[in-house]
Write a protein that holds these residues in place. Structure first.
Motif, PDB file in Angstrom:
ATOM      1  N   SER A   5       3.085  16.254   1.643  1.00 39.70           N
ATOM      2  CA  SER A   5       3.683  15.714   2.862  1.00 39.70           C
ATOM      3  C   SER A   5       5.111  15.270   2.580  1.00 39.70           C
ATOM      4  N   ALA A   6       5.954  15.390   3.582  1.00 38.26           N
ATOM      5  CA  ALA A   6       7.360  14.990   3.466  1.00 38.26           C
ATOM      6  C   ALA A   6       7.808  14.402   4.794  1.00 38.26           C
ATOM      7  N   ARG A   7       8.610  13.366   4.713  1.00 43.12           N
ATOM      8  CA  ARG A   7       9.174  12.737   5.905  1.00 43.12           C
ATOM      9  C   ARG A   7      10.631  12.415   5.620  1.00 43.12           C
ATOM     10  N   SER A   8      11.453  12.458   6.649  1.00 46.27           N
ATOM     11  CA  SER A   8      12.857  12.125   6.459  1.00 46.27           C
ATOM     12  C   SER A   8      13.444  11.597   7.755  1.00 46.27           C
ATOM     13  N   HIS A   9      14.546  10.847   7.607  1.00 48.46           N
ATOM     14  CA  HIS A   9      15.235  10.285   8.767  1.00 48.46           C
ATOM     15  C   HIS A   9      16.725  10.239   8.478  1.00 48.46           C
ATOM     16  N   LEU A  10      17.518  10.514   9.517  1.00 46.46           N
ATOM     17  CA  LEU A  10      18.972  10.439   9.418  1.00 46.46           C
ATOM     18  C   LEU A  10      19.502   9.783  10.685  1.00 46.46           C
ATOM     19  N   GLY A  11      20.368   8.779  10.531  1.00 47.16           N
ATOM     20  CA  GLY A  11      20.914   8.077  11.685  1.00 47.16           C
ATOM     21  C   GLY A  11      22.418   7.912  11.585  1.00 47.16           C
ATOM     22  N   ASP A  31      10.907  10.638   2.204  1.00 47.14           N
ATOM     23  CA  ASP A  31       9.617  10.265   1.626  1.00 47.14           C
ATOM     24  C   ASP A  31       8.886  11.523   1.179  1.00 47.14           C
ATOM     25  N   PHE A  32       8.103  11.383   0.112  1.00 46.73           N
ATOM     26  CA  PHE A  32       7.270  12.485  -0.362  1.00 46.73           C
ATOM     27  C   PHE A  32       5.903  11.954  -0.775  1.00 46.73           C
ATOM     28  N   GLY A  33       4.888  12.788  -0.568  1.00 43.75           N
ATOM     29  CA  GLY A  33       3.543  12.461  -1.011  1.00 43.75           C
ATOM     30  C   GLY A  33       2.816  13.716  -1.456  1.00 43.75           C
ATOM     31  N   PHE A  34       1.911  13.564  -2.444  1.00 44.25           N
ATOM     32  CA  PHE A  34       1.169  14.723  -2.945  1.00 44.25           C
ATOM     33  C   PHE A  34      -0.224  14.269  -3.362  1.00 44.25           C
ATOM     34  N   THR A  35      -1.232  15.064  -2.973  1.00 42.72           N
ATOM     35  CA  THR A  35      -2.619  14.771  -3.325  1.00 42.72           C
ATOM     36  C   THR A  35      -3.247  16.032  -3.904  1.00 42.72           C
ATOM     37  N   LEU A  36      -3.965  15.889  -5.027  1.00 43.65           N
ATOM     38  CA  LEU A  36      -4.658  17.003  -5.661  1.00 43.65           C
ATOM     39  C   LEU A  36      -6.118  16.609  -5.857  1.00 43.65           C
ATOM     40  N   THR A  37      -7.028  17.430  -5.324  1.00 45.67           N
ATOM     41  CA  THR A  37      -8.463  17.171  -5.420  1.00 45.67           C
ATOM     42  C   THR A  37      -9.136  18.342  -6.121  1.00 45.67           C
ATOM     43  N   LYS A  55       5.490   3.820   2.223  1.00 41.55           N
ATOM     44  CA  LYS A  55       5.219   3.853   3.661  1.00 41.55           C
ATOM     45  C   LYS A  55       3.855   4.487   3.904  1.00 41.55           C
ATOM     46  N   THR A  56       3.098   3.885   4.789  1.00 44.49           N
ATOM     47  CA  THR A  56       1.830   4.467   5.216  1.00 44.49           C
ATOM     48  C   THR A  56       1.773   4.415   6.738  1.00 44.49           C
ATOM     49  N   GLY A  57       1.228   5.459   7.326  1.00 43.32           N
ATOM     50  CA  GLY A  57       1.215   5.484   8.782  1.00 43.32           C
ATOM     51  C   GLY A  57       0.398   6.616   9.352  1.00 43.32           C
ATOM     52  N   MET A  58       0.178   6.517  10.661  1.00 44.81           N
ATOM     53  CA  MET A  58      -0.633   7.491  11.384  1.00 44.81           C
ATOM     54  C   MET A  58       0.162   8.081  12.539  1.00 44.81           C
ATOM     55  N   TYR A 103      -4.945  13.969  14.421  1.00 41.75           N
ATOM     56  CA  TYR A 103      -4.173  12.889  13.815  1.00 41.75           C
ATOM     57  C   TYR A 103      -4.025  13.146  12.325  1.00 41.75           C
ATOM     58  N   ILE A 104      -3.020  12.525  11.753  1.00 41.67           N
ATOM     59  CA  ILE A 104      -2.831  12.543  10.300  1.00 41.67           C
ATOM     60  C   ILE A 104      -2.491  11.125   9.849  1.00 41.67           C
ATOM     61  N   TRP A 105      -2.921  10.804   8.629  1.00 42.55           N
ATOM     62  CA  TRP A 105      -2.563   9.531   8.005  1.00 42.55           C
ATOM     63  C   TRP A 105      -1.874   9.863   6.692  1.00 42.55           C
ATOM     64  N   GLN A 106      -0.650   9.415   6.538  1.00 46.69           N
ATOM     65  CA  GLN A 106       0.156   9.731   5.364  1.00 46.69           C
ATOM     66  C   GLN A 106       0.554   8.461   4.622  1.00 46.69           C
ATOM     67  N   THR A 107       0.522   8.530   3.306  1.00 46.53           N
ATOM     68  CA  THR A 107       1.059   7.479   2.447  1.00 46.53           C
ATOM     69  C   THR A 107       2.058   8.139   1.504  1.00 46.53           C
ATOM     70  N   THR A 108       3.302   7.672   1.553  1.00 48.67           N
ATOM     71  CA  THR A 108       4.361   8.342   0.808  1.00 48.67           C
ATOM     72  C   THR A 108       5.232   7.314   0.080  1.00 48.67           C
ATOM     73  N   LEU A 109       5.933   7.799  -0.935  1.00 48.34           N
ATOM     74  CA  LEU A 109       6.937   7.022  -1.645  1.00 48.34           C
ATOM     75  C   LEU A 109       8.313   7.527  -1.213  1.00 48.34           C
ATOM     76  N   GLY A 110       9.193   6.595  -0.841  1.00 48.10           N
ATOM     77  CA  GLY A 110      10.480   7.031  -0.320  1.00 48.10           C
ATOM     78  C   GLY A 110      11.649   6.225  -0.846  1.00 48.10           C
ATOM     79  N   TRP A 111      12.844   6.675  -0.470  1.00 47.24           N
ATOM     80  CA  TRP A 111      14.097   6.016  -0.836  1.00 47.24           C
ATOM     81  C   TRP A 111      15.025   6.055   0.366  1.00 47.24           C
ATOM     82  N   SER A 112      15.710   4.972   0.620  1.00 49.41           N
ATOM     83  CA  SER A 112      16.617   4.884   1.775  1.00 49.41           C
ATOM     84  C   SER A 112      18.044   4.641   1.312  1.00 49.41           C
ATOM     85  N   TRP A 113      18.973   5.082   2.165  1.00 53.15           N
ATOM     86  CA  TRP A 113      20.395   4.917   1.860  1.00 53.15           C
ATOM     87  C   TRP A 113      21.120   4.394   3.085  1.00 53.15           C
TER      88      TRP A 113
END
Length: 339
Positions: A147-153, A132-138, A309-312, A329-339
């Motif tokens: 922000s970046a998130r990843s998972h491997l199983g 997952d990746f997310g980017f905010t510009l103000t 995905k959105t989460g805290m 705490y952090i709250w992230q909203t990201t766009l991701g892809w799963s395989w």
């Protein structure tokens, strides 16, 4: 010389035999139609089958399936059994028979099956991954947040391995950058039905809490108290050994902790799923110290294996380092892809 027509006949025969062998699985669904292909997996109430007539895999709700026929090997689990390694077929509509490699036979209602994974396929087919990746510009102070998130199983007959990574970087003019990252590597062993043992390595760094690095090693066991094709709920706990290094402090902090955790995963809400867990760490060597890590994720599935995905994530320490905050705490909203 072999005539052209005879050569084409042999080529056609070769491909027909190869295709028949590769596509040895079939499903009977509630409209009394059959799907022919290669079953990859079934989890969270959805079966995935690869078919020769579609570029993308078919996903079928498990509740729509009446029978399965296959000659290949699978890892299968049900509400009343641990993982079984063997061949699966339906002796009659509404039931699934498993013949283990030890030649033991088990018969379950189709509705009681919780998990199926093909083990005839290669190493890569036992892997699952997401990123997952997310980017905010103000405009104000030129603030940028990445922000970046990843998972491997990986799944085996009685083992599973999971790795997760999460990073957040916030930068703005005239203010020091904020860096936060966490991750874990978890190995779980399933010795018997509903019970499991685990070893977990996790880390956290967070400039907001003046934490250069926290590295925690957890040992424990747990039990699945409820499992179905719509959700699971588990409770687990054990002992942990915690190593911490804080900004401006020359000596590392080392402590022993007990820990208890609970996890709820709901995955049959249409295209929406929810995962929530909480870990509580009462210290055994530091008087009255308690830490809490909490996570909540909501995921919305989109076509082509994309999702939003959105989460805290929340971290609490009732004895923070010097003047740093006890809660972050952090709250992230990201766009991701799963395989």
């Amino acid at each position: 010389m072999i005539s052209r027509s005879l050569l084409l006949f042999f080529v056609f025969l070769l491909f027909s035999v190869t295709g028949t062998h590769a596509q040895s699985d079939s499903l009977l669904v509630k409209n009394n139609q059959y799907l022919i292909g290669e079953i990859k997996s079934m989890e969270r109430g959805v079966l995935v089958i690869e078919t020769p007539y579609s570029k993308s895999d078919f996903r079928v709700k498990w509740g729509e399936i009446l029978a399965i026929y296959s000659e290949r090997l699978f890892i299968t689990s049900s509400k009343s059994s641990n993982r079984i390694y063997g061949k699966i077929s339906s002796p009659e509509t509404g039931f699934l028979k498993i013949i283990s490699i030890a030649k033991d036979e088990y018969i379950f209602p189709v509705a009681d099956i919780l998990y199926i994974k093909s083990v005839n396929r290669g190493f890569l087919d036992r892997l699952s991954a997401s990123v997952d990746f997310g980017f905010t510009l103000t405009r104000a102070r030129n603030q940028r947040q990445f922000s970046a998130r990843s998972h491997l199983g990986y799944i085996a007959q009685k083992w599973s391995f999971d790795a997760a990574f999460n990073k957040l970087v916030t930068a703005q003019d005239e203010i020091e950058d904020i860096n936060r990252g966490d991750g874990n590597l978890t190995a779980i062993y399933f010795p018997r039905r509903n019970w499991f043992a685990l070893n977990r390595l996790e880390y956290l760094y967070n400039t907001e809490q003046a934490l250069d690095l926290r590295f925690n090693t957890l040992f424990g066991a747990g039990r699945d108290f409820f499992k179905s094709n719509t959700l699971y709920w588990r409770v687990f706990g054990g002992l942990a050994f915690n190593n911490e290094n804080f900004s401006g402090e020359s000596m590392d902090r080392r402590s022993a902790e007990a820990w208890v955790a609970s996890e709820l995963n709901i995955f049959d809400m249409g295209d929406v799923s929810l995962l929530s867990n909480i870990f509580v760490y009462p210290s055994l060597t530091e008087k009255d110290r308690v830490r809490i890590d909490y996570r909540l994720d909501l995921k919305y599935d989109m076509p082509l294996d994309f999702y939003i995905k959105t989460g805290m994530t929340l971290n609490y320490d009732n004895q923070p380092f010097q003047s740093s905050r006890s809660v972050d705490y952090i709250w992230q909203t990201t766009l991701g892809w799963s395989w």
